[in-house]
Design an enzyme around this catalytic site. Structure first.
Site, mmCIF file in Angstrom:
data_model
loop_
_atom_site.group_PDB
_atom_site.id
_atom_site.type_symbol
_atom_site.label_atom_id
_atom_site.label_comp_id
_atom_site.label_asym_id
_atom_site.label_seq_id
_atom_site.Cartn_x
_atom_site.Cartn_y
_atom_site.Cartn_z
ATOM 1 N N LEU A 8 111.600 71.489 33.798
ATOM 2 C CA LEU A 8 112.143 72.252 34.917
ATOM 3 C C LEU A 8 111.777 71.598 36.244
ATOM 4 O O LEU A 8 111.287 72.220 37.175
ATOM 5 C CB LEU A 8 111.638 73.698 34.856
ATOM 6 C CG LEU A 8 112.026 74.460 33.586
ATOM 7 C CD1 LEU A 8 111.309 75.810 33.522
ATOM 8 C CD2 LEU A 8 113.537 74.643 33.501
ATOM 9 N N GLY A 9 112.034 70.290 36.296
ATOM 10 C CA GLY A 9 111.819 69.548 37.529
ATOM 11 C C GLY A 9 113.009 69.702 38.461
ATOM 12 O O GLY A 9 113.717 70.704 38.434
ATOM 13 N N MET A 11 115.981 68.405 38.530
ATOM 14 C CA MET A 11 117.267 68.617 37.869
ATOM 15 C C MET A 11 117.232 69.831 36.948
ATOM 16 O O MET A 11 118.107 70.701 37.002
ATOM 17 C CB MET A 11 117.648 67.368 37.076
ATOM 18 C CG MET A 11 118.071 66.196 37.938
ATOM 19 S SD MET A 11 119.773 66.294 38.524
ATOM 20 C CE MET A 11 120.663 65.816 37.050
ATOM 21 N N SER A 112 125.209 63.603 35.921
ATOM 22 C CA SER A 112 125.244 63.175 37.317
ATOM 23 C C SER A 112 125.501 64.387 38.200
ATOM 24 O O SER A 112 126.255 65.284 37.832
ATOM 25 C CB SER A 112 126.346 62.130 37.532
ATOM 26 O OG SER A 112 126.369 61.707 38.881
ATOM 27 N N LYS A 166 126.504 56.715 31.352
ATOM 28 C CA LYS A 166 125.713 57.078 32.535
ATOM 29 C C LYS A 166 125.013 55.854 33.112
ATOM 30 O O LYS A 166 124.876 55.723 34.338
ATOM 31 C CB LYS A 166 124.693 58.152 32.157
ATOM 32 C CG LYS A 166 123.780 58.614 33.317
ATOM 33 C CD LYS A 166 124.570 59.138 34.502
ATOM 34 C CE LYS A 166 123.740 59.958 35.481
ATOM 35 N NZ LYS A 166 122.478 59.407 35.871
ATOM 36 N N HIS A 169 127.620 54.084 35.042
ATOM 37 C CA HIS A 169 127.857 54.918 36.234
ATOM 38 C C HIS A 169 126.814 54.625 37.308
ATOM 39 O O HIS A 169 127.138 54.432 38.486
ATOM 40 C CB HIS A 169 127.814 56.396 35.818
ATOM 41 C CG HIS A 169 127.730 57.382 36.945
ATOM 42 N ND1 HIS A 169 126.541 57.648 37.612
ATOM 43 C CD2 HIS A 169 128.670 58.180 37.522
ATOM 44 C CE1 HIS A 169 126.757 58.553 38.536
ATOM 45 N NE2 HIS A 169 128.039 58.899 38.506
ATOM 46 N N ASN A 170 125.551 54.564 36.905
ATOM 47 C CA ASN A 170 124.493 54.332 37.885
ATOM 48 C C ASN A 170 124.490 52.899 38.387
ATOM 49 O O ASN A 170 124.125 52.642 39.535
ATOM 50 C CB ASN A 170 123.142 54.701 37.284
ATOM 51 C CG ASN A 170 122.908 56.196 37.273
ATOM 52 O OD1 ASN A 170 123.850 56.977 37.258
ATOM 53 N ND2 ASN A 170 121.659 56.613 37.258
ATOM 54 N N GLU A 173 126.962 52.892 41.015
ATOM 55 C CA GLU A 173 126.354 53.589 42.147
ATOM 56 C C GLU A 173 125.488 52.631 42.976
ATOM 57 O O GLU A 173 125.501 52.678 44.215
ATOM 58 C CB GLU A 173 125.514 54.735 41.599
ATOM 59 C CG GLU A 173 124.835 55.630 42.580
ATOM 60 C CD GLU A 173 123.978 56.642 41.843
ATOM 61 O OE1 GLU A 173 122.740 56.478 41.832
ATOM 62 O OE2 GLU A 173 124.538 57.581 41.251
#
Length: 298
Positions: A8-9, A11, A112, A166, A169-170, A173
């Site tokens: 539960l950081g 994100m 993302s 992903k 994708h990064n 980015e």
């Protein structure tokens, strides 16, 4: 639907909130007593209905390895584990094999959206079997933005494919941020340019370079004109390196992504204005920490 969420950081906390808003019951577990809903993994497993679905949202590498190993000893045949962190796609094969030995199913999902996902929704890239994807689809639909599913969710392929997508994708980015940042430095360097912030703001509508990253660049300059509070020091979290490694392994030329990665290495040696902007953009979209600028000697 009732699922478990581990981690539960920045994100995971927001993802729990969005899922609950969309009608998915979530029991979360985190090492922080201020955030967790249950005191242990054992209790998390105990409160979930079967077949259990547990979304793992912890840092890639050893921490994810440890969580998956623990779950392999606690879960039952037919349960499903979804790794939504930024794990390397090769780790997914290892995790899937370990869980399969206990009859536990596995999906990998690239996510993302950063710290804005609670409000805007998340882009999702999943890998695994069609049967498991269908089981988890109510979760994906709750997390993604409103609208056509195909515009924010894709079943990329087999296990590992989601995190591979992903990763790419990064990597893209990296290149996009570097281009914006270099444009920023060039505008700042020219004496006839009097309004750098206004120039970027004027590109937000109608131009071919408009994007969410551009909107965040404008926001960063509005909050800190000149980026005087940020050092031009930029970390890389793994995906850029892995993208370059895969480009080499597959003989795919990727000069822009590679140069952007190397620029981050260079940022740790000097304090270039372009790298200040890359640092600011990472903070804007992902809440990534920035290194404060050093006080100017008098």
């Amino acid at each position: 639907m009732h699922i478990g969420l581990i981690g539960l950081g920045k994100m995971g906390f927001n993802m729990r909130g969005r899922l609950r808003e969309k009608g998915v019951e979530v029991t979360g577990f985190d090492r922080s007593p201020d955030r967790t809903d249950v005191p242990s993994l054992e209790e998390l497993v105990a409160v979930l209905p079967t077949p259990r679905i547990i979304w793992v949202m912890v840092p890639a590498g050893q921490i994810t390895d440890a969580v998956v190993k623990d779950l392999s000893e606690l879960l039952s045949p037919g349960d499903l584990v979804i790794d939504g962190g930024n794990s390397k796609f090769t780790d997914d094969q290892i995790h899937a094999t370990l869980l399969a030995q206990k009859g536990v199913r596995f999906l990998d999902c690239g996510v993302s959206g950063g710290v804005w996902g609670l409000e805007n929704g998340y882009g999702l890239m999943a890998g695994g079997t069609q049967e498991d994807i269908e089981l988890a689809m109510p979760i994906f639909d709750a997390l993604r933005p409103e609208g056509e599913r195909s515009e924010s969710f894709v079943h990329v392929g087999d296990v590992g494919a989601g995190h591979y997508a992903k990763m790419v994708h990064n990597g893209i980015e990296y290149g996009l941020m570097q281009s914006y940042a270099e444009g920023y430095e060039l505008l700042e360097a020219k004496d006839i340019v009097k309004d750098v912030h206004g120039t970027f703001a004027a590109w937000q509508k109608g131009t071919v370079v408009r994007s969410w990253l551009l909107d965040l660049l404008v926001k960063a300059l509005q909050e800190d004109p000149g980026l005087s509070k940020i050092a031009g020091y930029v970390e890389d979290s793994g995906e850029g390196r892995w993208t370059v490694e895969e480009a080499i392994a597959n003989s795919v030329p990727a000069p822009a992504i590679t140069a952007a990665l190397f620029a981050r290495f260079a940022s740790r040696q000097d304090d270039a204005p372009a790298m200040k902007m890359v640092a600011a953009l990472r903070n804007q979209f992902g809440g990534h920490a920035v290194k404060p600028a050093q006080p100017t000697a008098e």
